[in-house]
Design a protein around this motif. Structure first.
Motif: not given
Length: 359
Positions: A13-33, A247-254
Motif C-alpha cells: 500500500q505504501d508503494s501504491l500511495d507513492l505511485i499516486d503522488e508521482i502521478n500527481e506531480i507528473v500531471d501537475d507539471f505536464t499541465n504547465q508544459g 528547483l522547480s522547473p517554473n523557478v528555473i524558467a522564471g
C-alpha cells in the motif's frame, strides 16, 4: 497519455500511495508544459516530504517508477530520459507539406539589431528542455555544457562571441549549475577560458546561488569530500551541497526569462517581430498559391452576382489576386462588375430573408 501494462506487479500500500503522488506531480507539471526527468520527480517527492533525500530513496523511486510503468500505473510518456534520444532525419509526404512546414517555422533573428548577443548555458543535459522552453520565447541560443565544457566548444564559442563583438554588440553568457564544489568552479572555468580565447564576456551565474538556496530551500546532499575542490567549498558553505534539478522547473524558467529581458531593446524587438509576421504571411500566400496550382485550380464553386443576380462558377485560383489585397470579390463575367464571393445557397437564403420570397 498511455498507461500500458506489460507485467503484473504486486505493490504494498505504501508503494501504491507513492505511485499516486508521482502521478500527481507528473500531471501537475505536464499541465504547465513540462516533462520531468526521474531525478526531478525524485526531488519533488523529497521537497514534499514524502521520502528522505538519500541514495536509498532515489534507488527506490527509480525501481518503483520502472515497475509502475510495467504494471500500467504510470504513464510511459510522463517521465523523460533526455540523455538517450533517437535522432531522425525529417521527411514530408508532399512538396506542399514541406512548403507549409517552412512557412510555419520561418523566423528572423530577433537579436539581429539588439545591442547584446545573449546565450544561456546550463551544466546538465537533463535540464536542457526546461532551458529551451524559456529560451524559445525570446529566440535565445542555449547550450548544455555537460559538466566542464570541452576545449573545442569553448574555443568555438569564443570565436562566435568575437564575431558578435566586431558588430558592436556586447556578449552575455547566462549560466546555471549545481551549488557544489565542481558546479561553482565550472562558472569560474567558463569565464576564465573565454577570456583566455579573447572573448570579452559579461558572465552571469543566475543559479543555483546561495540566496536561492535560502529562498527555495531545496533538499541538500552531502558534499563529496573526494572532490578536489571540496575544501574551499566546505569552508564557505559547509558540508551540504545542492543540485539545480531540485528547483522547480517554473523557478528555473522564471530566472532565465527575467535575466534575458534585462538585455532586450523593446522598440527594436517589436520592429523585428513585425518584419517576421509580414514575411511569414508572404510565405503562407506562396504555399496557398502552390496548393491551388497543384490541384488544378481547386474546387469549383457557384456564386451569385449582387449586381445582375446571375450565378457563375469560380475556383480558388480565381480569387488569389483579390486575396492578396484582402478583398473577397470577383469580376462577374456577365456584367463585368466586382461582386462579393458568396455561395449561391447562402445568397438565396439572404435574399429570402430580406424579401420574404423564394428565389
Amino acid at each position: 497519455m498511455p498507461k500500458i501494462a506489460y507485467n503484473e506487479k504486486g505493490f504494498k500500500q505504501d508503494s501504491l500511495d507513492l505511485i499516486d503522488e508521482i502521478n500527481e506531480i507528473v500531471d501537475d507539471f505536464t499541465n504547465q508544459g513540462y516533462t520531468l526527468t526521474l531525478r526531478q520527480v525524485y526531488y519533488q517527492l523529497v521537497s514534499r516530504d514524502f521520502i528522505r533525500n538519500n541514495e536509498k530513496s532515489y534507488n527506490r523511486i527509480k525501481y518503483l517508477v520502472n515497475d509502475g510503468r510495467l504494471a500500467g500505473l504510470i504513464d510511459w510518456e510522463a517521465i523523460v530520459d533526455r540523455t538517450r534520444t533517437l535522432r531522425k532525419f525529417p521527411s514530408w509526404d508532399t512538396p506542399e507539406d514541406l512548403l507549409r512546414a517552412a512557412a510555419n517555422q520561418y523566423k528572423v533573428d530577433m537579436w539581429e539589431n539588439q545591442p547584446a548577443h545573449v546565450e544561456v548555458w546550463v551544466e546538465k543535459d537533463a535540464l536542457i528542455d526546461i532551458v529551451a522552453n524559456a529560451c524559445e520565447v525570446y529566440d535565445v541560443p542555449h547550450f548544455s555544457c555537460r559538466g566542464y565544457t570541452s576545449q573545442s566548444e569553448m574555443w568555438q564559442a569564443a570565436q562566435r562571441f568575437r564575431s558578435a563583438e566586431e558588430q558592436g554588440r556586447g556578449i552575455v553568457v547566462i549560466h546555471l549549475g549545481d551549488h557544489d564544489p565542481s558546479g561553482i568552479d565550472m562558472s569560474r572555468d567558463i569565464e576564465d577560458r573565454l577570456n583566455m580565447f579573447g572573448a570579452d564576456v559579461v558572465f552571469k551565474r543566475i543559479a543555483l546561488n546561495w540566496d536561492q538556496i535560502l529562498e527555495y530551500t531545496p533538499p541538500p546532499n552531502p558534499t563529496k569530500l573526494t572532490d578536489s575542490r571540496s575544501s574551499d567549498y566546505v569552508r564557505k558553505f559547509g558540508h551540504e551541497c545542492w543540485e539545480l534539478d531540485a528547483l522547480s522547473p517554473n523557478v528555473i524558467a522564471g530566472l532565465i526569462t527575467d535575466e534575458i529581458e534585462e538585455y532586450i531593446d523593446w522598440p527594436q524587438w517589436k520592429d523585428q517581430k513585425a518584419r517576421e509576421d509580414y514575411e511569414k504571411k508572404a510565405l503562407s500566400q506562396i504555399v496557398y498559391e502552390y496548393s491551388i496550382k497543384s490541384t488544378g485550380g481547386g474546387e469549383r464553386r457557384t456564386c451569385r452576382c449582387y449586381q445582375c443576380e446571375r450565378e457563375f462558377q469560380y475556383t480558388d485560383s480565381d480569387i488569389l489576386f483579390f486575396e492578396k489585397y484582402e478583398l473577397n470579390c470577383l469580376v462577374c463575367p456577365e456584367c463585368k462588375e466586382l461582386t462579393e464571393v458568396i455561395d449561391a445557397d447562402v445568397a438565396r437564403k439572404e435574399l429570402e430573408n430580406e424579401y420574404g420570397v423564394d428565389f
